[in-house]
Design a protein around this motif. Structure first.
Motif, PDB file in Angstrom:
ATOM      1  N   ALA A  68       0.839  -1.200   0.000  1.00 49.98           N
ATOM      2  CA  ALA A  68       0.000   0.000   0.000  1.00 49.98           C
ATOM      3  C   ALA A  68       0.871   1.246   0.000  1.00 49.98           C
ATOM      4  N   ASN A  69       1.922   1.186   0.812  1.00 47.87           N
ATOM      5  CA  ASN A  69       2.858   2.300   0.898  1.00 47.87           C
ATOM      6  C   ASN A  69       3.533   2.545  -0.452  1.00 47.87           C
ATOM      7  N   GLU A  70       4.001   1.441  -1.066  1.00 50.73           N
ATOM      8  CA  GLU A  70       4.717   1.549  -2.341  1.00 50.73           C
ATOM      9  C   GLU A  70       3.778   2.001  -3.458  1.00 50.73           C
ATOM     10  N   LEU A  71       2.545   1.491  -3.449  1.00 51.61           N
ATOM     11  CA  LEU A  71       1.604   1.778  -4.544  1.00 51.61           C
ATOM     12  C   LEU A  71       0.757   3.020  -4.260  1.00 51.61           C
ATOM     13  N   GLU A  72       1.001   3.587  -3.092  1.00 46.87           N
ATOM     14  CA  GLU A  72       0.266   4.785  -2.676  1.00 46.87           C
ATOM     15  C   GLU A  72      -1.227   4.554  -2.736  1.00 46.87           C
ATOM     16  N   ALA A  73      -1.628   3.439  -2.098  1.00 48.42           N
ATOM     17  CA  ALA A  73      -3.062   3.130  -2.021  1.00 48.42           C
ATOM     18  C   ALA A  73      -3.382   2.785  -0.574  1.00 48.42           C
ATOM     19  N   ALA A  74      -4.642   2.695  -0.280  1.00 48.53           N
ATOM     20  CA  ALA A  74      -5.049   2.287   1.068  1.00 48.53           C
ATOM     21  C   ALA A  74      -4.827   0.791   1.209  1.00 48.53           C
ATOM     22  N   GLU A  75      -4.392   0.373   2.437  1.00 52.05           N
ATOM     23  CA  GLU A  75      -4.063  -1.035   2.645  1.00 52.05           C
ATOM     24  C   GLU A  75      -5.245  -1.935   2.344  1.00 52.05           C
ATOM     25  N   GLU A  76      -6.459  -1.466   2.717  1.00 55.10           N
ATOM     26  CA  GLU A  76      -7.623  -2.326   2.497  1.00 55.10           C
ATOM     27  C   GLU A  76      -7.950  -2.483   1.015  1.00 55.10           C
ATOM     28  N   ASP A  77      -7.344  -1.646   0.171  1.00 57.91           N
ATOM     29  CA  ASP A  77      -7.569  -1.784  -1.276  1.00 57.91           C
ATOM     30  C   ASP A  77      -6.566  -2.715  -1.941  1.00 57.91           C
ATOM     31  N   ILE A  78      -5.579  -3.201  -1.171  1.00 56.32           N
ATOM     32  CA  ILE A  78      -4.560  -4.078  -1.764  1.00 56.32           C
ATOM     33  C   ILE A  78      -5.074  -5.509  -1.778  1.00 56.32           C
ATOM     34  N   GLU A  79      -5.000  -6.114  -2.952  1.00 55.65           N
ATOM     35  CA  GLU A  79      -5.389  -7.516  -3.089  1.00 55.65           C
ATOM     36  C   GLU A  79      -4.187  -8.337  -3.518  1.00 55.65           C
ATOM     37  N   TRP A  80      -4.215  -9.582  -3.117  1.00 57.27           N
ATOM     38  CA  TRP A  80      -3.141 -10.494  -3.533  1.00 57.27           C
ATOM     39  C   TRP A  80      -3.739 -11.494  -4.498  1.00 57.27           C
ATOM     40  N   HIS A 127      -1.900  -6.145  -5.955  1.00 58.31           N
ATOM     41  CA  HIS A 127      -2.327  -5.026  -6.787  1.00 58.31           C
ATOM     42  C   HIS A 127      -3.454  -4.271  -6.121  1.00 58.31           C
ATOM     43  N   VAL A 128      -3.716  -3.090  -6.671  1.00 62.02           N
ATOM     44  CA  VAL A 128      -4.796  -2.271  -6.126  1.00 62.02           C
ATOM     45  C   VAL A 128      -6.113  -2.803  -6.682  1.00 62.02           C
ATOM     46  N   ALA A 129      -7.072  -2.948  -5.770  1.00 60.08           N
ATOM     47  CA  ALA A 129      -8.362  -3.506  -6.186  1.00 60.08           C
ATOM     48  C   ALA A 129      -8.910  -2.737  -7.373  1.00 60.08           C
ATOM     49  N   GLY A 130      -9.310  -3.460  -8.376  1.00 58.15           N
ATOM     50  CA  GLY A 130      -9.898  -2.843  -9.559  1.00 58.15           C
ATOM     51  C   GLY A 130      -8.872  -2.279 -10.526  1.00 58.15           C
ATOM     52  N   ALA A 131      -7.587  -2.352 -10.156  1.00 62.73           N
ATOM     53  CA  ALA A 131      -6.548  -1.814 -11.056  1.00 62.73           C
ATOM     54  C   ALA A 131      -5.386  -2.789 -11.121  1.00 62.73           C
ATOM     55  N   PRO A 132      -5.568  -3.898 -11.818  1.00 64.10           N
ATOM     56  CA  PRO A 132      -4.539  -4.952 -11.834  1.00 64.10           C
ATOM     57  C   PRO A 132      -3.187  -4.447 -12.352  1.00 64.10           C
ATOM     58  N   ASP A 133      -3.176  -3.353 -13.111  1.00 63.13           N
ATOM     59  CA  ASP A 133      -1.891  -2.849 -13.613  1.00 63.13           C
ATOM     60  C   ASP A 133      -1.050  -2.240 -12.510  1.00 63.13           C
ATOM     61  N   ARG A 134      -1.725  -1.742 -11.488  1.00 63.06           N
ATOM     62  CA  ARG A 134      -0.960  -1.148 -10.384  1.00 63.06           C
ATOM     63  C   ARG A 134      -0.580  -2.273  -9.425  1.00 63.06           C
ATOM     64  N   SER A 135       0.488  -3.013  -9.790  1.00 61.58           N
ATOM     65  CA  SER A 135       0.846  -4.208  -9.035  1.00 61.58           C
ATOM     66  C   SER A 135       2.304  -4.147  -8.582  1.00 61.58           C
ATOM     67  N   ILE A 136       2.604  -5.028  -7.624  1.00 59.80           N
ATOM     68  CA  ILE A 136       3.963  -5.079  -7.080  1.00 59.80           C
ATOM     69  C   ILE A 136       4.275  -6.510  -6.673  1.00 59.80           C
TER      70      ILE A 136
END
Lengths: 197, 831, 297
Positions: free
Chosen positions: B597-609, B617-626
């Motif tokens: 979440a920190n790296e992707l600048e998103a809320a932790e609850e929005d991070i999916e594995w 990745h960020v929920a709903g945005a599979p391109d924003r992944s790590i």
């Protein structure tokens, strides 16, 4: 483990057989691998004991000597005995106690035990000399109950029987030839010895 | 007295993953070496290239060697020990006896059943080859020369080696040093409902009964036991490299025995060449080596010889059993009864969780839905080596499975029913799980019919049944026998509230540390002896973190660095430590989300594995992944302000229940009516161990276990003569199968995941040893059952089989079916 | 292996070996070590002196020569198993070699060592007896050939002198009308025989048996000949009944003991079975008969 058997001594009457089988020196000479049989007491040391050499044997031996060294009831004897089975040649330090000697029926019983190479045995043995039913010789009945422990019992169980039989048969064959020697050289000696018991 | 397992608490929370966990049948490993992939074993390189590091490979400066003087007698009082001739030898450093150990309070040690065993015999030898003295010398040969020179005087006593004879009134007393021990009886134990079972038997249409001996076996690992003990007087620390299946438990026991504080004891179990339960107990040799090192302040190595291993270390089985079944005339089993006489040897040293004096033997209802069950057992001391270890099985399950699978065959023959059909009729139905058995076990999952059907198909069952009948009809020289075993194992001890060893609950542990460069080290409390933990546990982490399996190292066996665990035996590593590894990986994954979440600048609850890609990745945005590699860097170089740096987790896993792997084995044999020789025509093994981590390793485990099952059924037995001599105590007389005795195995599998295990896995290493002996015996019996044979005792050597054939009139002479063709010129043969 | 210390001699010629045997006190000969090494390892054998003959290259041979198959004292079991001449003509040798012990031991153990060991459970003694072979020994007084039948006395006990070395064992080269076979029953690879039977059949041109040799393994105190069965076969034409009668006679002449390899009655019965099977193979190999089974299996 139980072994028993019979051996015929042709032409050797029971009383003569009894004399020879009562002589530790004659027994030693007939038992292949036996280095000595000697009376022992509690102070006996296996490591340092040296058997007396050139002991007179039957039939040359003096009757008095033979009579005095004959097996005695209740006496404990030390025997060093090497048994060779191929490359396996354990040397058993053996103690034997004569439990009973029946001069009338020519029966003798003994208990013994020995150990060598991580193995040990204990046994109760006996023999009885009968007159031959069809001849003037003797029929020797013998029996042994032996308990064997250690490596030899673990690995050698299947050869103990034939080896024991071999030792006993060689023994009596040798005794037989000693008897024949007695007969040939001096037939009077046995009577003299017999008279002394 | 009864000891049924407790039912797990209803509210026990299963540690399942949010995405439901892996399903290797659907997506196999994702190409990163996760669940279900046939990853090449990481340990093989060093083993195949001769770079393994076993205890005997360990050399330390100034290391001395220890040889143990052993009793040739099975039962004898020690009158005197004279070590002077050995001590006088140039390179002999010391001769130790019980008197020396008494000075340091090390003369005895506890067994796994809280009995007390002499380290070196103090007064009385109780079994042949028991430890009497030890010679310490500068090299191994001199130590052995010295041992031969130690003179021991014995007062030899009558021994008793047979359990039934040991319980007779006038039997020699094995344990006369125990105050309240007036006979050789150790304990009675029973299980189930006696009254209800008797009632079922009274009312039943049919009852059958059979006596059977599960003979004394030895696990006989290729590497014998050994230790290098090294007392460091500067650090006051004892380091022992030893052949241990349970290093931490051994550390605790070592500390208790020696009085050295536990933090000053380090046990290292390096590469271990097979354990099979043999390396669970503590043996006198380990203690002697440690005591000698302590006294002499030099490292001391003790390595056991093969015959010492077989003759003195933990044997297995030795259960003399009577089984009974009650059934309806159409083959519904209503009740089972079993009575056991157990030979425990000279000390009560069986390896079982302490609440179960007969281990898990009370699983003897097997795969069947049986209403009433009752079992009773009596254990006896004899002048034989102590043991009762779980030889490639879960604490006496092997004996239980043998009993029920043999009895089902006996019943089938009595009712003239097909043994496959009678099993199908009595199986616990697949929709009855979780199932509580009549003796109180909670089966997690199973589909027994499916496994049996698959095995029947693979074995070409109908064809062989026809072939069997043809050979009987034509009086052929080789009879066909078809044996089935549809076994259920209970593995994964255990719930801590049910199972403990020396009071320590049987949880297990995993410690996972991800490095800044994105690779990871997993440390586990279990210990591999060939099971392939370094590979399978790495696969679990790879699966749960999306990491490549090559980037994960698994460490085990060193108590200074690994988390506390109870060790590897009873097929418990995957069910318990495997679960701990998965849960630890998921804990790491949780923390990884906050870093993501920190790296992707998103809320932790929005991070999916995403299990498939292994990426966050960020929920709903599979391109924003790590990836986990990037996250690892972030954890050390750019950690979120509200989190500690680093990326690691520890899990101590106490399983809510055990797991119940199962399978169906079908063995087809040809029995030679002339000689009694048995040949394997077909050997089918269908196993279900839930979700499969590494199918190749599972297959290897199955093959190895089947080979040991064949050894059990056909060859192996530790034998004693009446004087207590071990006559089956070396590889000349204790017959292990070789590749020549092993047929081609056809393996198959079904997958019924464990509902409570975090990755749905069960455990498999022991199923083949447990399941195959009854299949093999059933096959040999089946070849002769048309003539009334109901049982053949193991090991089924040719003489045993031929005697059985001959007893029922089935033996043949070679001339029976033979004709000679003499060619055109010759006269007829029967002139 | 942690044997007791011993003195190790490595002669490179037979003469040297024989003079060592004569001069040393109670020497033990080491060839392949198949039997001696385990006894050293268990410290059941504790010899002071070992004469290791593995350096005597002249004893490493296996060949047909002068009307005999000659097996030198350093020919390994594996050499026999891999030999073309054995494969072609000596059925009993070809049968027995791969049944001795296990592959590792066959690579090291020798045929002659096995004969010298005189273990009644050894295979080669029976093969030699069936072929009426000889044991060739060299001692201080030169060479002598001991007929196999006169060689074995008791378990591990032979007529070999203490200062003699066996240089080879040999059997006559078979005639074209000869066939031989060896059958062995064992519980597993590497196990001793429960029973074994070696058979040689030599046929007359008319298809009758000219002479028969039968040697038995593990069913008496030494490898032993089944002379009654041999005599019964001679002059007869092969038939299942004849071979069955021979098997029965061999069994009657055997003298097995009950042990971990089975009961005495079972072993005697197996002598019968193995004799019949080996006779069938030998007759087939001589080109005399084809053995058929009426029923598959």
């Amino acid at each position: 483990m139980e072994f028993d058997g019979e051996f015929e001594l042709d032409g050797v009457p029971p009383e003569k057989a009894w004399v020879v089988l009562s002589d530790p020196v004659a027994v030693r000479d007939s038992l292949k691998g036996c280095q000595y049989i000697t009376p022992m007491d509690d102070s006996f040391e296996w490591d340092s004991f040296e058997p007396e050499e050139d002991v007179p044997t039957l039939p040359e031996a003096e009757a008095d000597d033979v009579a005095s060294r004959a097996f005695r009831t209740g006496q404990k004897y030390a025997a060093l005995m090497q048994v060779g089975v191929g490359s396996v040649k354990p040397k058993f330090e053996t103690t034997v106690t004569i439990d009973d000697r029946d001069e009338e029926d020519f029966e003798m019983t003994a208990t013994g035990s020995g150990s060598a190479s991580g193995s040990s045995f204990s046994m109760e043995s006996g023999m009885r000399i009968h007159p031959q039913e069809d001849g003037d010789g003797s029929r020797i009945e013998w029996w042994t109950e032996a308990d064997i422990s250690g490596r030899i019992a673990q690995l050698g169980g299947r050869v103990i029987n034939p080896v024991a039989n071999k030792i006993v048969n060689n023994f009596f064959t040798s005794i037989e030839s000693q008897m024949t020697d007695v007969e040939e050289t001096d037939s009077g000696v046995t009577d003299r010895i017999r008279g002394m018991f | 007295m009864s000891s049924e397992p407790d039912t797990p608490d209803a509210e026990t929370e299963y540690q399942h993953d949010e995405d439901g966990g892996p399903d290797p049948e659907k997506h196999c490993g994702h190409g990163r070496g996760g669940m279900g992939e046939e990853v090449t074993r990481k340990e093989d390189k060093r083993f195949i290239t001769g770079r393994g590091n076993y205890v005997d490979d360990i050399k330390k400066p100034g290391m001395l060697h220890c040889e143990i003087v052993r009793s040739p007698h099975a039962h004898a009082r020690i009158e005197n020990i004279d070590g002077s001739r050995a001590e006088a030898m140039d390179d002999v450093v010391a001769v130790l006896t019980a008197d020396d150990l008494l000075e340091h309070d090390l003369a005895t040690m506890p067994t796994l059943m809280d009995d007390t065993q002499d380290v070196l015999v103090n007064e009385k030898v109780k079994f042949q080859s028991q430890e009497v003295a030890a010679v310490i010398a500068t090299d191994r040969y001199t130590a052995k020369d010295g041992a031969q020179k130690v003179e021991v005087e014995y007062d030899v006593l009558d021994p008793v080696v047979d359990a039934a004879e040991a319980l007779e009134e006038d039997a020699p007393l094995v344990r006369d040093e125990l105050d309240d021990q007036e006979d050789n009886h150790i304990f009675d134990w029973d299980t189930g409902d006696k009254e209800a079972t008797e009632a079922v038997f009274d009312e039943a249409d049919v009852t059958v009964e059979e006596d059977m001996l599960y003979q004394r076996l030895h696990p006989a690992p290729i590497e014998t036991c050994g230790a290098v003990a090294d007392w460091d007087p500067g650090m006051d620390k004892m380091t022992v490299h030893m052949t241990s299946q349970a290093p931490h438990a051994h550390r605790t026991l070592f500390s208790q025995v020696s009085g050295i504080p536990e933090h000053k004891v380090r046990i290292v179990s390096p590469d271990v060449g097979g354990g099979f339960g043999n390396k669970v107990p503590i043996y006198p040799g380990y203690v002697v080596a440690a005591a000698a090192s302590y006294v002499l302040e030099q490292p001391v190595k003790w390595i056991e010889e093969r015959s010492e291993n077989i003759q003195t270390t933990g044997f297995a089985r030795d259960y003399d059993m009577t089984g009974e079944l009650a059934a309806t005339e159409d083959g519904m089993i209503e009740g089972v009864k079993v009575d056991v006489l157990a030979n425990h040897g000279a000390y009560n040293a069986a390896a079982q969780p302490s609440k179960f004096p007969a281990g898990f033997f009370n699983i003897f209802t097997g795969s069947y839905d049986i209403e009433a069950a009752y079992g009773s057992l009596t254990a006896a001391f004899t002048n034989t080596a102590p043991g009762g270890v779980a030889y490639r099985c879960s604490f006496r399950v092997t004996e239980a499975v043998y009993l029920i699978e043999r009895m089902v065959k006996v019943l089938a023959d009595e009712l003239e029913m097909d043994p496959a059909e009678i099993r199908r009729k009595n199986f616990i139905p697949s929709d009855a799980f979780p199932y509580e058995s009549a003796t109180g076990w909670n089966y997690d999952s199973g589909d027994y019919e499916k496994a049996l059907d698959k095995a029947l198909e693979m074995a070409d069952y109908e064809h062989y049944r026809e072939e069997q009948q043809r050979r009987i009809a034509e009086d052929a020289d080789k009879l066909i026998g078809i044996g089935i075993s549809s076994f259920t194992e209970v593995v994964g001890a255990g719930p801590g509230k049910q199972c403990d060893i020396a009071g320590i609950e049987m949880f297990d542990s995993a410690d996972l540390r991800v490095n800044p460069t994105g690779n990871a080290v997993l440390r586990v409390g279990v210990q591999t002896q060939g099971q392939g933990h370094e590979t399978t546990f790495a696969q679990i982490v790879a699966e749960e973190l999306g990491m490549d399996v090559d980037n994960i190292s698994v460490e085990h066996g060193d108590t200074d660095t690994e988390p506390y665990g109870l060790g590897t035996y009873g097929s418990r590593s995957t069910p318990v430590a495997g679960a701990a590894a998965a849960v630890a990986a998921r804990k790491v994954r949780d923390k990884a989300k906050s870093i993501a979440a920190n790296e992707l600048e998103a809320a932790e609850e929005d991070i999916e594995w995403d299990r498939e890609s292994g990426e966050f990745h960020v929920a709903g945005a599979p391109d924003r992944s790590i990836t986990i590699t990037e996250i690892a860097a972030g954890a050390y170089m750019n950690h979120p302000g509200d989190e500690e740096p680093g990326l690691e987790a520890v899990n101590y896993y106490d399983p809510p229940e055990m797991t119940y792997p199962f399978g169906s084995y079908i063995v087809i044999v040809e029995v030679d009516r002339e000689t009694g020789e048995v040949e394997f025509e077909k050997f089918v093994a269908v196993d279900d161990c839930g979700n499969r981590i590494n199918p190749m390793i599972i297959e290897g485990q199955i093959h190895g276990g089947l080979a040991q099952g064949i050894g059990t059924a056909m060859l192996e037995k530790v034998t004693y003569d009446d004087n207590g001599n071990v006559t089956g105590g070396d590889f000349m007389n204790y017959l292990l199968p070789t590749a020549n005795e092993i047929p081609n195995f056809e393996t198959g599998h079904t997958v019924t995941p464990s509902p409570h295990h975090p990755i749905g896995a069960k455990g498999v290493g022991e199923s083949p040893t447990v399941g195959s002996p009854p299949a093999i015996v059933n096959a040999v019996v089946d070849a002769m059952s048309h003539a009334g044979v109901s049982h053949v005792e193991m090991p089924m050597t040719p003489d045993v089989v031929w005697e059985t054939l001959d007893d029922v009139g089935l033996s043949h002479q070679p001339a029976h079916n033979v004709e000679f063709d003499l060619g055109d010129d010759a006269e007829p043969a029967d002139d | 292996m942690k044997s007791a210390p011993f003195e190790h001699h490595e002669p490179t010629t037979v003469d040297e070996a024989v003079s060592l045997l004569e001069s040393l006190d109670d020497p033990t000969i080491l060839a392949g070590g198949q039997s001696l090494v385990p006894m050293l390892r268990f410290r059941l054998a504790n010899p002071d002196v070992v004469v290791d003959i593995n350096g005597i290259d002249s004893l490493d041979y296996l060949r047909e020569e002068d009307g005999h198959l000659r097996v030198g004292a350093l020919a390994r079991h594996a050499d026999v198993a891999e030999s073309d001449v054995i494969d072609e003509k000596y059925g009993s040798f070809a049968d027995a070699a791969p049944l001795v012990a296990d592959p590792q031991i066959r690579n090291r153990g020798t045929v002659v060592g096995s004969v010298a060991q005189a273990d009644p459970k050894g295979d080669w003694g029976s093969v030699l007896l069936a072929h009426e072979g000889e044991v060739v020994a060299r001692g201080p007084d030169g060479e002598r050939a001991i007929p196999a039948e006169e060689f074995f006395l008791l378990p591990y006990d032979t007529t070999l002198g203490e200062d003699e070395l066996i240089t080879e064992v040999r059997v006559p080269t078979p005639s074209p009308n000869e066939g031989s076979a060896y059958h062995k029953l064992k519980r597993k690879t590497g196990d001793y025989a429960m029973a074994g039977v070696g058979v040689r059949l030599t046929f007359n041109d008319d298809g009758t048996i000219e002479s028969a040799g039968i040697g038995m393994t593990a069913v008496d105190i030494t490898n032993a000949r089944a002379t009654d069965a041999e005599e019964h076969l001679e002059g007869e034409r092969p038939s299942p009944d004849l071979f069955a009668a021979a098997g029965e006679l061999a069994a009657e002449q055997s003298n097995p003991e009950s042990d971990e390899h089975g009961g005495a009655d079972y072993k005697a019965r197996m002598v019968d079975v193995l004799t019949q099977r080996a006779l069938g193979d030998a007759a087939e190999r001589a080109g005399t008969v084809t053995v058929k089974r009426r029923v598959t299996q």
